[in-house]
Design a protein around this motif. Structure first.
Motif, short mmCIF file in Angstrom:
data_model
loop_
_atom_site.label_atom_id
_atom_site.label_comp_id
_atom_site.label_asym_id
_atom_site.label_seq_id
_atom_site.Cartn_x
_atom_site.Cartn_y
_atom_site.Cartn_z
N GLN A 299 1.85 -3.84 -12.04
CA GLN A 299 1.16 -4.34 -10.89
C GLN A 299 1.33 -2.94 -10.06
OE1 GLN A 299 1.24 -7.69 -8.95
NE2 GLN A 299 -0.41 -6.95 -7.21
N THR A 300 0.24 -2.18 -9.80
CA THR A 300 0.40 -1.07 -8.93
C THR A 300 -0.37 -1.53 -7.39
OG1 THR A 300 0.28 0.53 -10.57
CG2 THR A 300 -0.11 1.13 -8.32
N LEU A 301 0.26 -1.64 -6.25
CA LEU A 301 -0.20 -1.89 -5.03
C LEU A 301 -0.45 -0.67 -4.11
CD1 LEU A 301 1.77 -4.77 -5.74
CD2 LEU A 301 0.03 -5.45 -4.07
N SER A 302 -1.50 -0.13 -3.67
CA SER A 302 -1.67 0.80 -2.79
C SER A 302 -1.84 0.24 -1.45
CB SER A 302 -2.72 1.63 -3.28
OG SER A 302 -2.60 2.11 -4.55
N LEU A 303 -1.09 0.86 -0.42
CA LEU A 303 -1.22 0.08 0.95
C LEU A 303 -1.64 1.33 1.99
CD1 LEU A 303 2.27 -1.57 1.10
CD2 LEU A 303 0.01 -2.58 0.46
N GLU A 304 -2.41 1.03 2.68
CA GLU A 304 -2.94 1.76 3.92
C GLU A 304 -1.98 1.66 5.09
OE1 GLU A 304 -6.99 1.20 4.78
OE2 GLU A 304 -7.65 1.58 2.89
N GLU A 305 -1.68 2.73 5.77
CA GLU A 305 -1.08 2.60 7.06
C GLU A 305 -1.56 1.46 7.83
OE1 GLU A 305 0.08 5.18 11.04
OE2 GLU A 305 -0.96 6.11 9.34
N GLY A 306 -0.46 0.51 8.42
CA GLY A 306 -0.81 -0.50 9.20
C GLY A 306 -0.67 -1.67 8.62
N TRP A 307 -1.39 -2.90 8.74
CA TRP A 307 -1.22 -4.08 8.18
C TRP A 307 -2.22 -4.24 6.88
CZ3 TRP A 307 2.59 -7.50 9.04
CH2 TRP A 307 3.10 -7.20 10.17
N ASN A 308 -1.68 -4.79 5.62
CA ASN A 308 -2.22 -5.01 4.68
C ASN A 308 -2.13 -6.52 4.03
OD1 ASN A 308 -2.96 -2.07 3.36
ND2 ASN A 308 -1.09 -2.18 4.64
N LEU A 309 -3.19 -7.07 3.61
CA LEU A 309 -3.17 -8.45 3.02
C LEU A 309 -3.13 -8.41 1.74
CD1 LEU A 309 -3.18 -11.46 3.72
CD2 LEU A 309 -5.42 -11.49 3.84
N ILE A 310 -1.79 -8.65 0.85
CA ILE A 310 -1.63 -8.57 -0.44
C ILE A 310 -1.16 -9.75 -1.16
CG2 ILE A 310 -0.93 -6.22 0.00
CD1 ILE A 310 1.80 -7.11 -0.88
N SER A 311 -0.88 -9.76 -2.52
CA SER A 311 -0.42 -10.84 -3.44
C SER A 311 0.26 -10.08 -4.62
CB SER A 311 -1.33 -11.94 -3.51
OG SER A 311 -2.41 -11.48 -4.51
N PHE A 312 0.82 -10.71 -5.23
CA PHE A 312 1.43 -10.24 -6.46
C PHE A 312 1.06 -10.98 -7.40
CE2 PHE A 312 4.61 -9.31 -3.04
CZ PHE A 312 4.78 -8.19 -3.24
#
Length: 171
Positions: free
Chosen positions: A16-29
């Protein structure tokens, strides 16, 4: 004479690849690795990681381990992740075959433990008429509204979601 056969099913490893932007991100695995501690899962972005938290616990790589209360990550929960730059990371593991997520009346921060997306109406069917709203940071689904008003058409693996239900249940 009887012969007993044992069939061992090997689950294929998925990345799984997760791309995050600067600041807050709402993610899951949607992938479960052998070691799901925040320090291991987020090791490759440690220099840019400010914090990861769920609704009760948090992990900050710059703090001593005994202060961090988030000890493990999982596929059922959604997480808020703050980074100080745009980054991405990979997690290798297996996709669980059937995750059940208990939800309480009101809002719950949930993950999406599937490798492929699906329509909210299909995915939330196990909760019956108890679904009030399902949303991420950009889109929303409300089963009481006409389909053309709902902006959330497909639940996306890797994103975290807020789920509001009218009664306790299991998704």
């Amino acid at each position: 004479m009887s012969v007993t056969r044992t069939v061992v099913v090997q689950k294929k490893s998925v990345t799984q690849t997760l791309s995050l932007e600067e600041g807050w991100n709402l993610i899951s695995f949607y992938v479960e690795a052998d070691d799901m501690t925040p320090a291991t899962v987020l090791a490759s972005i440690k220099e840019n990681l400010v914090q990861i938290k769920d609704l009760k616990n948090s992990y900050n790589p710059k703090l001593p381990a005994f202060i961090n209360t988030l000890k493990g990550l999982n596929v059922e929960d959604g997480y808020w992740v703050k980074v100080d730059a745009d980054v991405s990371f990979e997690l290798e593991g297996v996709v669980p075959e059937g995750a059940s997520i208990p939800v309480e009346s009101g809002w719950t921060l949930v993950g999406y433990p599937r490798e492929n997306g699906a329509a909210p109406a299909d995915e939330l069917a196990s909760l019956g008429d108890n679904v009030v709203q399902f949303k991420n940071l950009k889109d929303s689904y409300n089963p009481a509204l006409p389909a053309f008003i709902n902006t959330l058409k497909v639940i996306t693996p890797g994103l975290g979601y807020w789920l509001k239900v009218s009664e306790d249940g299991v998704w």
